[in-house]
Design a protein around this motif. Structure first.
Motif, PDB file in Angstrom:
ATOM      1  N   GLN A   1      -2.173   9.108   7.054  1.00  0.00           N
ATOM      2  CA  GLN A   1      -2.157   7.789   7.686  1.00  0.00           C
ATOM      3  C   GLN A   1      -3.433   7.030   7.411  1.00  0.00           C
ATOM      4  N   SER A   2      -3.268   5.766   7.119  1.00  0.00           N
ATOM      5  CA  SER A   2      -4.369   4.819   7.155  1.00  0.00           C
ATOM      6  C   SER A   2      -4.207   4.010   8.432  1.00  0.00           C
ATOM      7  N   PRO A   3      -5.155   4.093   9.370  1.00  0.00           N
ATOM      8  CA  PRO A   3      -5.023   3.302  10.606  1.00  0.00           C
ATOM      9  C   PRO A   3      -4.872   1.807  10.337  1.00  0.00           C
ATOM     10  N   THR A   4      -5.319   1.364   9.178  1.00  0.00           N
ATOM     11  CA  THR A   4      -5.224  -0.057   8.846  1.00  0.00           C
ATOM     12  C   THR A   4      -3.908  -0.398   8.167  1.00  0.00           C
ATOM     13  N   PHE A   5      -3.429   0.490   7.295  1.00  0.00           N
ATOM     14  CA  PHE A   5      -2.295   0.136   6.437  1.00  0.00           C
ATOM     15  C   PHE A   5      -1.007   0.884   6.749  1.00  0.00           C
ATOM     16  N   GLY A   6      -1.059   1.963   7.534  1.00  0.00           N
ATOM     17  CA  GLY A   6       0.188   2.610   7.889  1.00  0.00           C
ATOM     18  C   GLY A   6       0.316   4.031   7.393  1.00  0.00           C
TER      19      GLY A   6
ATOM     20  N   ILE B   1     -13.933   2.113   2.324  1.00  0.00           N
ATOM     21  CA  ILE B   1     -14.341   1.485   3.570  1.00  0.00           C
ATOM     22  C   ILE B   1     -13.392   1.761   4.727  1.00  0.00           C
ATOM     23  N   TYR B   2     -12.330   2.498   4.440  1.00  0.00           N
ATOM     24  CA  TYR B   2     -11.312   2.717   5.468  1.00  0.00           C
ATOM     25  C   TYR B   2     -11.271   4.152   5.958  1.00  0.00           C
ATOM     26  N   SER B   3     -11.100   4.314   7.259  1.00  0.00           N
ATOM     27  CA  SER B   3     -10.855   5.628   7.826  1.00  0.00           C
ATOM     28  C   SER B   3      -9.467   6.106   7.434  1.00  0.00           C
ATOM     29  N   MET B   4      -9.326   7.428   7.408  1.00  0.00           N
ATOM     30  CA  MET B   4      -8.039   8.038   7.087  1.00  0.00           C
ATOM     31  C   MET B   4      -7.769   9.157   8.072  1.00  0.00           C
ATOM     32  N   ALA B   5      -6.505   9.557   8.163  1.00  0.00           N
ATOM     33  CA  ALA B   5      -6.134  10.589   9.127  1.00  0.00           C
ATOM     34  C   ALA B   5      -4.949  11.401   8.621  1.00  0.00           C
ATOM     35  N   TRP B   6      -4.839  12.596   9.170  1.00  0.00           N
ATOM     36  CA  TRP B   6      -3.657  13.443   9.004  1.00  0.00           C
ATOM     37  C   TRP B   6      -3.035  13.662  10.391  1.00  0.00           C
ATOM     38  N   HIS B   7      -1.734  13.567  10.439  1.00  0.00           N
ATOM     39  CA  HIS B   7      -0.964  13.858  11.632  1.00  0.00           C
ATOM     40  C   HIS B   7       0.089  14.898  11.247  1.00  0.00           C
ATOM     41  N   ARG B   8       0.712  15.471  12.257  1.00  0.00           N
ATOM     42  CA  ARG B   8       1.815  16.385  11.992  1.00  0.00           C
ATOM     43  C   ARG B   8       2.873  16.260  13.092  1.00  0.00           C
ATOM     44  N   GLN B   9       4.090  16.624  12.710  1.00  0.00           N
ATOM     45  CA  GLN B   9       5.184  16.635  13.666  1.00  0.00           C
ATOM     46  C   GLN B   9       5.991  17.898  13.471  1.00  0.00           C
ATOM     47  N   ALA B  10       5.954  18.741  14.476  1.00  0.00           N
ATOM     48  CA  ALA B  10       6.720  19.981  14.455  1.00  0.00           C
ATOM     49  C   ALA B  10       8.133  19.717  14.945  1.00  0.00           C
ATOM     50  N   PRO B  11       9.086  20.562  14.590  1.00  0.00           N
ATOM     51  CA  PRO B  11      10.467  20.365  15.025  1.00  0.00           C
ATOM     52  C   PRO B  11      10.566  20.246  16.535  1.00  0.00           C
TER      53      PRO B  11
ATOM     54  N   VAL C   1       0.850  -1.194   0.000  1.00  0.00           N
ATOM     55  CA  VAL C   1       0.000   0.000   0.000  1.00  0.00           C
ATOM     56  C   VAL C   1       0.883   1.239   0.000  1.00  0.00           C
ATOM     57  N   GLN C   2       0.527   2.195  -0.849  1.00  0.00           N
ATOM     58  CA  GLN C   2       1.256   3.463  -0.891  1.00  0.00           C
ATOM     59  C   GLN C   2       0.327   4.616  -0.557  1.00  0.00           C
ATOM     60  N   LEU C   3       0.836   5.541   0.253  1.00  0.00           N
ATOM     61  CA  LEU C   3       0.134   6.768   0.576  1.00  0.00           C
ATOM     62  C   LEU C   3       1.048   7.910   0.159  1.00  0.00           C
ATOM     63  N   GLN C   4       0.637   8.660  -0.870  1.00  0.00           N
ATOM     64  CA  GLN C   4       1.481   9.701  -1.447  1.00  0.00           C
ATOM     65  C   GLN C   4       0.920  11.064  -1.095  1.00  0.00           C
ATOM     66  N   ALA C   5       1.590  11.739  -0.162  1.00  0.00           N
ATOM     67  CA  ALA C   5       1.150  13.071   0.269  1.00  0.00           C
ATOM     68  C   ALA C   5       1.814  14.149  -0.571  1.00  0.00           C
TER      69      ALA C   5
END
Length: 111
Positions: free
Chosen positions: A95-100, A30-40, A1-5
């Motif tokens: 992020q896909s909670p199912t696939f990474g 059928i899958y939930s999706m999410a966005w996360h972030r990481q600041a310095p 699985v690829q997730l290309q942002a």
């Protein structure tokens, strides 16, 4: 699985950006999706989620400014970011909670 942002960049405070995440997931709908972030120097944090049915949730810090959405036909999830603030500067991850995780896209907000 690829997730290309994609869609990150440099923007002035008060500006807008739209992030996209194209997923090679089938069936995507059928899958939930999410966005996360990481600041310095900080831990990764959850920004927004969207369920298969379109229900959304947001971190308090972005409520009223960010909108997560999805286009199941395009297998893509979006993050519309308005009224950006310097504290929104971070690497944003799809992020896909199912696939990474996908690779990050850098958002820099200048004051």
């Amino acid at each position: 699985v690829q997730l290309q942002a994609s869609g990150g960049g440099l923007v002035q405070a008060g500006g807008s950006l739209r992030l996209s995440c194209a997923a090679s997931i089938s069936p995507f709908s059928i899958y939930s999706m999410a966005w996360h972030r990481q600041a310095p120097g900080k831990e990764r944090e959850l920004v927004a989620t969207i369920s298969s049915g379109g229900r959304t949730n947001y971190a308090d810090s972005v409520k009223g400014r960010f909108t997560i959405s999805r286009d199941n036909a395009k297998k893509t999830v979006y993050l519309q970011m308005d009224n950006l603030k310097p504290e929104d500067t971070a690497v944003y991850y799809c992020q896909s909670p199912t696939f990474g995780w996908g690779q990050g896209t850098l958002v820099t907000v200048s004051s």
